[in-house]
Design an enzyme around this catalytic site. Structure first.
Site, PDB file in Angstrom:
ATOM      1  N   GLY A 183      36.512  42.866  43.855  1.00  0.00           N
ATOM      2  CA  GLY A 183      35.152  43.405  43.889  1.00  0.00           C
ATOM      3  C   GLY A 183      34.728  44.078  42.597  1.00  0.00           C
ATOM      4  O   GLY A 183      33.634  44.640  42.516  1.00  0.00           O
ATOM      5  N   ASP A 184      35.615  44.065  41.570  1.00  0.00           N
ATOM      6  CA  ASP A 184      35.231  44.671  40.287  1.00  0.00           C
ATOM      7  C   ASP A 184      35.911  43.890  39.161  1.00  0.00           C
ATOM      8  O   ASP A 184      36.361  42.765  39.397  1.00  0.00           O
ATOM      9  CB  ASP A 184      35.566  46.170  40.290  1.00  0.00           C
ATOM     10  CG  ASP A 184      34.639  46.977  39.387  1.00  0.00           C
ATOM     11  OD1 ASP A 184      34.260  46.460  38.316  1.00  0.00           O
ATOM     12  OD2 ASP A 184      34.284  48.127  39.726  1.00  0.00           O
ATOM     13  N   ASP A 185      36.020  44.475  37.961  1.00  0.00           N
ATOM     14  CA  ASP A 185      36.579  43.747  36.824  1.00  0.00           C
ATOM     15  C   ASP A 185      37.976  43.190  37.158  1.00  0.00           C
ATOM     16  O   ASP A 185      38.770  43.853  37.814  1.00  0.00           O
ATOM     17  CB  ASP A 185      36.695  44.668  35.606  1.00  0.00           C
ATOM     18  CG  ASP A 185      35.340  45.217  35.155  1.00  0.00           C
ATOM     19  OD1 ASP A 185      34.303  44.600  35.474  1.00  0.00           O
ATOM     20  OD2 ASP A 185      35.326  46.270  34.496  1.00  0.00           O
ATOM     21  N   SER A 189      34.644  37.435  39.770  1.00  0.00           N
ATOM     22  CA  SER A 189      34.349  38.865  39.889  1.00  0.00           C
ATOM     23  C   SER A 189      32.842  39.076  39.904  1.00  0.00           C
ATOM     24  O   SER A 189      32.130  38.456  39.125  1.00  0.00           O
ATOM     25  CB  SER A 189      34.909  39.611  38.678  1.00  0.00           C
ATOM     26  OG  SER A 189      34.280  40.876  38.536  1.00  0.00           O
TER      27      SER A 189
END
Ligand SMILES: *[C@@H]1O[C@H](CO)[C@@H](O)[C@H](O)[C@H]1NC(C)=O
Ligand SMILES: *[C@@H]1O[C@H](CO)[C@@H](O)[C@H](O)[C@H]1NC(C)=O
Ligand SMILES: *[C@@H]1O[C@H](CO)[C@@H](O)[C@H](O)[C@H]1NC(C)=O
Ligand SMILES: *[C@@H]1O[C@H](CO)[C@@H](O)[C@H](O)[C@H]1NC(C)=O
Ligand SMILES: *[C@@H]1O[C@H](CO)[C@@H](O)[C@H](O)[C@H]1NC(C)=O
Ligand SMILES: *[C@@H]1O[C@H](CO)[C@@H](O)[C@H](O)[C@H]1NC(C)=O
Ligand SMILES: *[C@@H]1O[C@H](CO)[C@@H](O)[C@H](O)[C@H]1NC(C)=O
Ligand SMILES: *[C@@H]1O[C@H](CO)[C@@H](O)[C@H](O)[C@H]1NC(C)=O
Length: 447
Positions: free
Chosen positions: A251-253, A284
């Site tokens: 859900g992020d980098d 991502s």
């Protein structure tokens, strides 16, 4: 059993050595960075009363097994802790030096969802507080502090952070302290993580901080696209880190290189350097490869090669801020393939929040010597957003052999307060990167 296995073993050994000797095209790997050790002693978590039924709480078994390893007679030879098939529910636990945590095929070490009783530890000095809440922070699910010679591997077993209740607390604004990561190594050396699935971290998934000698390969990192702050791998104020051959979708980098933030990171002054990231695939909502936004200790000598991303926010994002200080230098990215991303390349000086209002507005970051080449993207909405700071322009940027196509019309470049060169860039990069006086110069110097 030994006899029936022997021929298979010999056959596999033959195959591996033949491959090693005959193939000249072997890809470069991280091998050799962390010494590999044969563990002469082996324990099974079952011998400590662990039950893999998904319901029994096994915290005492993990702590007892690791105590045994810590106090073993031949400590430095190290001990392998075997986790058989099954779902082993446990609270957070600490690893020790000279150990291999080995997860069999079908083994799952799963976090108990007890957000109320989760232990707290001190904030990292380079952050001065928890990353998302002031004060202390929850300890990572699996934690290592001041360790050396630790391996987490096996046959693709799973470490599951069961992060949902933590994500919900973030969504509802009810977090008292900063969420726990899944696996954190602090002030440690010779760490090797391979052939394991890391999933559903409450926060950052794998976080080596103040470490040197860290190798990660053949890992799969998974978290839902909408899970907040579930970065894949965050090398933080760490050196000699090598990450390769992994699939990451969170859900992020996916990989974010960091080094503390603002006055705390500047005072602690520990850079991230000598880092290689290669052959990463995934997706991502934010960035595939990020540098920052916490960069106050400086980030130097990062090589990124052969990254494949789809359905993502940004391909490569170098991000810092006013008050951050630190210098980002010697970053080389090559071989990036993108499909369906909002922005191909972003370099920005206004990203991320601040720990408090005591940051030094005169502490401007230095960004220079960034080479981005051999990039190819289709269904890219924006080609490049390259925006430095008015009082601290980003310099010596080089874009070479970069091709983006959009879905409708050609994707645009937007630049400000940057100086650099662009060669074979399609669609044509902005004037800041293509003025005749700069053309070629930086790219040649950094080739
Ligand atoms: C400790 O290591 C030595 C050298 O490798 C070995 O000879 C000895 O048997 C080991 N002792 C134990 C208790 O494993
Ligand atoms: C785990 O290590 C942390 C510090 O690294 C310490 O505060 C905590 O007490 C340890 N937990 C256990 C169960 O030993
Ligand atoms: C880092 O770990 C080593 C042990 O490996 C220890 O001697 C040292 O005090 C630790 N440093 C910090 C700053 O915690
Ligand atoms: C484990 O996963 C890695 C990476 O996805 C893969 O290359 C490897 O073949 C798998 N190994 C087993 C034993 O399933
Ligand atoms: C840069 O880092 C790589 C490892 O990623 C290392 O092999 C190389 O020696 C470093 N270069 C310098 C100049 O420190
Ligand atoms: C990157 O990909 C190219 C083309 O597939 C290949 O020739 C090169 O060896 C790869 N490099 C690494 C470091 O994997
Ligand atoms: C703020 O940053 C500037 C530029 O780095 C530096 O000269 C100055 O000493 C810093 N001020 C404080 C109070 O740290
Ligand atoms: C340009 O980049 C593409 C995409 O990575 C690559 O396939 C191609 O070989 C590169 N061309 C040169 C001349 O390096």
């Amino acid at each position: 059993m030994g006899i029936s296995r022997l021929p298979i073993y010999v056959f596999v050994f033959f195959l591996l050595s033949a491959h090693h000797h005959l193939s000249l095209g072997d890809p470069i790997t991280c091998s050799g960075i962390v010494p590999t050790k044969h563990r002469s002693q082996m324990l099974s978590i079952s011998d400590f009363g662990a039950v893999g039924d998904g319901a029994t709480l096994n915290t005492n078994a993990f702590n007892a097994a690791i105590d045994r390893i810590r106090n073993a007679k031949n400590v430095s030879e190290g001990t392998l802790l075997y986790v058989p098939r099954g779902v082993y529910l446990t609270q957070s636990f600490n690893l020790t030096s000279h150990m291999t945590l080995y997860l069999a095929h079908g083994a799952v070490i799963k976090a108990l969802q007890d957000t109320e009783k989760w232990p707290l530890i001190d904030p990292l000095p380079s952050y001065g507080r928890g990353r998302e809440r002031p004060g202390q922070r929850y300890i990572s699910f699996i934690h290592g502090d001041g360790l050396t010679d630790v391996v987490i591997t096996g046959k693709n077993g799973t470490i599951d952070g069961a992060g949902e209740p933590w994500w919900n607390m973030w969504r509802h604004g009810t977090l008292k302290f900063t969420r726990p990561g899944l696996v954190e190594f602090k002030n440690s050396t010779d760490i090797l993580i391979s052939h394991v699935v890391l999933q559903n971290s409450p926060f950052w998934t794998l976080h080596p901080v103040y470490c040197s000698g860290v190798v990660v390969h053949h890992v799969t990192i998974l978290a839902p696209t909408d899970s907040p702050n579930t970065d894949g791998i965050d090398p933080d104020s760490s050196s000699n880190v090598c990450i390769e051959d992994s699939y990451i979708s969170t859900g992020d980098d996916l990989v974010a290189v960091k080094s503390g933030w603002d006055e705390y990171g500047i005072a602690y002054n520990r850079p991230s350097r000598d880092i290689t990231i290669r052959r990463i695939t995934g997706s991502s909502p934010f960035a595939g490869i990020a540098i920052g936004s916490e960069t106050s200790g400086g980030i130097q000598n990062v090589t990124v090669e052969n990254i494949t991303l789809y359905n993502s926010g940004i391909g490569v994002h170098i991000k810092t801020n006013i008050g951050r200080g630190g210098s980002i230098q010697g970053i080389t990215v090559s071989g990036v393939h993108l499909e369906k991303v909002r922005t191909g390349i972003k370099i920005s000086g206004d990203t991320g929040d601040h720990p408090d209002d005591k940051f030094n507005v005169s502490a401007l970051p230095v960004v220079r010597g960034i080479t981005i080449k051999n990039v190819w993207g289709i269904k890219v909405e924006r080609a490049g957003m390259v925006q430095g700071l008015k009082d601290a322009p980003f310099t010596n940027l080089c874009f070479s052999n970069v091709t983006f196509t959009g879905t409708k019309g050609s994707p645009i470049w937007k630049c400000s307060d940057v100086v650099g060169a662009a060669e074979k860039v399609n669609p044509t990069a902005c004037p800041e990167l293509t003025s005749t006086s700069q053309q070629g110069g930086y790219c040649e110097n950094q080739a």
